[in-house]
Design a protein around this motif. Structure first.
Motif, PDB file in Angstrom:
ATOM      1  N   SER A   6       0.835  -1.202   0.000  1.00 39.04           N
ATOM      2  CA  SER A   6       0.000   0.000   0.000  1.00 39.04           C
ATOM      3  C   SER A   6       0.867   1.248   0.000  1.00 39.04           C
ATOM      4  CB  SER A   6      -0.883  -0.008   1.256  1.00 39.04           C
ATOM      5  OG  SER A   6      -1.732   1.117   1.279  1.00 39.04           O
ATOM      6  N   ASP A   7       0.242   2.364  -0.347  1.00 43.04           N
ATOM      7  CA  ASP A   7       0.812   3.697  -0.176  1.00 43.04           C
ATOM      8  C   ASP A   7       2.169   3.891  -0.855  1.00 43.04           C
ATOM      9  OD1 ASP A   7      -1.155   5.109   1.698  1.00 43.04           O
ATOM     10  OD2 ASP A   7      -0.835   3.182   2.679  1.00 43.04           O
ATOM     11  N   HIS A 135      -2.999   3.628   4.461  1.00 43.46           N
ATOM     12  CA  HIS A 135      -3.461   4.985   4.745  1.00 43.46           C
ATOM     13  C   HIS A 135      -2.761   5.694   5.897  1.00 43.46           C
ATOM     14  CE1 HIS A 135      -6.098   8.429   4.543  1.00 43.46           C
ATOM     15  NE2 HIS A 135      -6.479   8.260   5.786  1.00 43.46           N
ATOM     16  N   THR A 136      -2.553   5.028   7.029  1.00 36.65           N
ATOM     17  CA  THR A 136      -2.035   5.716   8.210  1.00 36.65           C
ATOM     18  C   THR A 136      -0.513   5.766   8.261  1.00 36.65           C
ATOM     19  OG1 THR A 136      -2.296   3.669   9.468  1.00 36.65           O
ATOM     20  CG2 THR A 136      -4.057   5.303   9.642  1.00 36.65           C
ATOM     21  N   HIS A 137       0.151   5.138   7.300  1.00 41.56           N
ATOM     22  CA  HIS A 137       1.611   5.180   7.200  1.00 41.56           C
ATOM     23  C   HIS A 137       2.245   4.722   8.524  1.00 41.56           C
ATOM     24  CE1 HIS A 137       1.787   7.604   3.311  1.00 41.56           C
ATOM     25  NE2 HIS A 137       0.499   7.477   3.593  1.00 41.56           N
ATOM     26  N   GLU A 138       3.380   5.288   8.859  1.00 46.92           N
ATOM     27  CA  GLU A 138       4.083   5.001  10.126  1.00 46.92           C
ATOM     28  C   GLU A 138       3.838   6.222  10.995  1.00 46.92           C
ATOM     29  OE1 GLU A 138       6.340   2.646  12.471  1.00 46.92           O
ATOM     30  OE2 GLU A 138       6.751   2.275  10.363  1.00 46.92           O
ATOM     31  N   SER A 139       2.719   6.222  11.742  1.00 46.49           N
ATOM     32  CA  SER A 139       2.288   7.456  12.387  1.00 46.49           C
ATOM     33  C   SER A 139       1.690   7.203  13.766  1.00 46.49           C
ATOM     34  CB  SER A 139       1.234   8.148  11.519  1.00 46.49           C
ATOM     35  OG  SER A 139       0.055   7.361  11.482  1.00 46.49           O
ATOM     36  N   GLU A 140       1.517   8.300  14.480  1.00 52.32           N
ATOM     37  CA  GLU A 140       0.845   8.237  15.771  1.00 52.32           C
ATOM     38  C   GLU A 140      -0.598   7.744  15.584  1.00 52.32           C
ATOM     39  OE1 GLU A 140       0.727   7.909  19.586  1.00 52.32           O
ATOM     40  OE2 GLU A 140       2.541   8.585  18.565  1.00 52.32           O
ATOM     41  N   GLU A 141      -1.208   8.138  14.475  1.00 52.73           N
ATOM     42  CA  GLU A 141      -2.564   7.681  14.153  1.00 52.73           C
ATOM     43  C   GLU A 141      -2.617   6.159  14.068  1.00 52.73           C
ATOM     44  OE1 GLU A 141      -5.922   8.328  10.644  1.00 52.73           O
ATOM     45  OE2 GLU A 141      -3.912   9.118  10.371  1.00 52.73           O
ATOM     46  N   ASP A 142      -1.617   5.553  13.430  1.00 53.38           N
ATOM     47  CA  ASP A 142      -1.601   4.102  13.303  1.00 53.38           C
ATOM     48  C   ASP A 142      -1.376   3.441  14.668  1.00 53.38           C
ATOM     49  OD1 ASP A 142      -1.758   1.865  11.349  1.00 53.38           O
ATOM     50  OD2 ASP A 142       0.176   1.377  12.259  1.00 53.38           O
ATOM     51  N   ARG A 143      -0.489   3.990  15.464  1.00 52.79           N
ATOM     52  CA  ARG A 143      -0.254   3.438  16.806  1.00 52.79           C
ATOM     53  C   ARG A 143      -1.531   3.533  17.654  1.00 52.79           C
ATOM     54  NH1 ARG A 143       4.616   5.314  15.157  1.00 52.79           N
ATOM     55  NH2 ARG A 143       4.329   7.483  15.788  1.00 52.79           N
ATOM     56  N   PHE A 144      -2.257   4.638  17.533  1.00 53.61           N
ATOM     57  CA  PHE A 144      -3.515   4.809  18.263  1.00 53.61           C
ATOM     58  C   PHE A 144      -4.541   3.765  17.808  1.00 53.61           C
ATOM     59  CE2 PHE A 144      -7.757   6.717  18.693  1.00 53.61           C
ATOM     60  CZ  PHE A 144      -7.787   6.918  20.061  1.00 53.61           C
ATOM     61  N   ARG A 175       6.755   0.815   5.751  1.00 51.43           N
ATOM     62  CA  ARG A 175       6.958   0.082   7.003  1.00 51.43           C
ATOM     63  C   ARG A 175       8.222  -0.770   6.893  1.00 51.43           C
ATOM     64  NH1 ARG A 175       2.414   1.083  10.510  1.00 51.43           N
ATOM     65  NH2 ARG A 175       3.813  -0.032  11.902  1.00 51.43           N
ATOM     66  N   ASP A 176       8.941  -0.938   7.990  1.00 54.94           N
ATOM     67  CA  ASP A 176      10.209  -1.690   7.960  1.00 54.94           C
ATOM     68  C   ASP A 176      10.034  -3.082   7.374  1.00 54.94           C
ATOM     69  OD1 ASP A 176      11.559   0.421   9.073  1.00 54.94           O
ATOM     70  OD2 ASP A 176      11.574  -0.391  11.109  1.00 54.94           O
ATOM     71  N   TYR A 177       8.957  -3.756   7.747  1.00 55.91           N
ATOM     72  CA  TYR A 177       8.733  -5.128   7.297  1.00 55.91           C
ATOM     73  C   TYR A 177       8.262  -5.207   5.848  1.00 55.91           C
ATOM     74  CZ  TYR A 177       4.137  -3.755   9.118  1.00 55.91           C
ATOM     75  OH  TYR A 177       2.980  -3.080   9.416  1.00 55.91           O
ATOM     76  N   MET A 178       7.884  -4.068   5.275  1.00 52.28           N
ATOM     77  CA  MET A 178       7.486  -4.049   3.863  1.00 52.28           C
ATOM     78  C   MET A 178       8.670  -3.652   2.975  1.00 52.28           C
ATOM     79  SD  MET A 178       4.378  -5.115   3.896  1.00 52.28           S
ATOM     80  CE  MET A 178       3.875  -4.794   2.214  1.00 52.28           C
ATOM     81  N   ASN A 179       9.443  -2.659   3.391  1.00 48.62           N
ATOM     82  CA  ASN A 179      10.657  -2.224   2.694  1.00 48.62           C
ATOM     83  C   ASN A 179      10.441  -1.978   1.199  1.00 48.62           C
ATOM     84  OD1 ASN A 179      13.353  -1.413   2.560  1.00 48.62           O
ATOM     85  ND2 ASN A 179      14.039  -3.485   2.051  1.00 48.62           N
ATOM     86  N   TYR A 180       9.342  -1.287   0.855  1.00 45.38           N
ATOM     87  CA  TYR A 180       9.064  -0.891  -0.527  1.00 45.38           C
ATOM     88  C   TYR A 180       8.983  -2.093  -1.464  1.00 45.38           C
ATOM     89  CZ  TYR A 180      10.209   3.416   1.732  1.00 45.38           C
ATOM     90  OH  TYR A 180      10.215   4.466   2.631  1.00 45.38           O
ATOM     91  N   THR A 181       8.459  -3.208  -0.931  1.00 41.65           N
ATOM     92  CA  THR A 181       8.409  -4.475  -1.661  1.00 41.65           C
ATOM     93  C   THR A 181       7.060  -5.145  -1.418  1.00 41.65           C
ATOM     94  OG1 THR A 181      10.780  -4.754  -1.242  1.00 41.65           O
ATOM     95  CG2 THR A 181       9.577  -6.712  -1.958  1.00 41.65           C
ATOM     96  N   PRO A 182       6.385  -5.622  -2.444  1.00 44.01           N
ATOM     97  CA  PRO A 182       5.166  -6.413  -2.209  1.00 44.01           C
ATOM     98  C   PRO A 182       5.515  -7.655  -1.381  1.00 44.01           C
ATOM     99  CG  PRO A 182       5.341  -5.785  -4.515  1.00 44.01           C
ATOM    100  CD  PRO A 182       6.658  -5.456  -3.872  1.00 44.01           C
TER     101      PRO A 182
END
Length: 195
Positions: A6-7, A135-144, A175-182
């Motif tokens: 995503s994203d 949608h929420t990327h690596e953000s405080e919103e996602d942690r919430f 995200r670290d576990y995605m690393n710009y890779t499907p």
């Protein structure tokens, strides 16, 4: 094989700074996404893109770029996706707002919900159905959001009291576990267990 991501935010210069993406330029980001994608995806694979392929505009460049990405692509539309151009639509096997489907890891079957947006209640969420979102990327919103899901389970909220855990995974490319890779479902589940 089925993959998820995503994203990508192609042609979106502000995404580099916003996400602290490790690229000096859009070209560098595009080169890495294209290489990572095509090094692992074959034209027979399905790739589920959970929204925000690109910012609106730059149609010719976007069409040319997405055409280079291998696989049969399914777009779960995000808030930045403009699919009004028929040529762009033709690059996707399917375009939808939300999708329920199944995937397997070995002999184990998994029911999935695919949405660009994180959602608080999805069908059979308390019975093992997994939500993949962006949608929420690596953000405080996602942690919430993740904290809210944990509290729903801990407080025996309706429809989740039987759940051992609520599983919702952000598949944003940054995200670290995605690393710009499907990634496969197995990779996503395994990487999130380590967190």
């Amino acid at each position: 094989m089925k993959y998820y991501i995503s994203d990508l935010h192609l042609f979106h210069e502000n995404a580099i700074a916003f996400d602290h993406r490790p690229f000096a330029s859009l070209q560098e980001m595009h080169d890495m996404i294209l290489k990572n994608w095509n090094d692992r995806v074959t034209n027979g694979d399905m790739v589920y893109i959970l929204g925000d392929v690109s910012m609106r505009g730059k149609k010719e460049e976007l069409i040319a770029f997405v055409a280079q990405l291998k696989g049969r692509k399914v777009l779960i539309k995000g808030n930045h996706d403009d699919v009004s151009d028929y040529r762009y639509q033709q690059l996707f096997h399917e375009i939808c707002d939300y999708k329920e489907m199944h995937d397997t890891i070995g002999k184990e079957h998994y029911s999935l919900v695919l949405s660009h947006y994180p959602i608080f209640s999805w069908r059979n969420m308390g019975r093992g159905r997994i939500l993949l979102y962006g949608h929420t990327h690596e953000s405080e919103e996602d942690r919430f959001y993740q904290k809210c899901l944990s509290e729903m389970r801990a407080n025996d909220c309706r429809h989740v009291y039987e759940a051992e855990e609520l599983r919702a995974y952000n598949v944003g490319c940054m995200r670290d576990y995605m690393n710009y890779t499907p990634r496969t479902l197995e990779e996503i589940l395994n990487s999130r267990r380590k967190v």
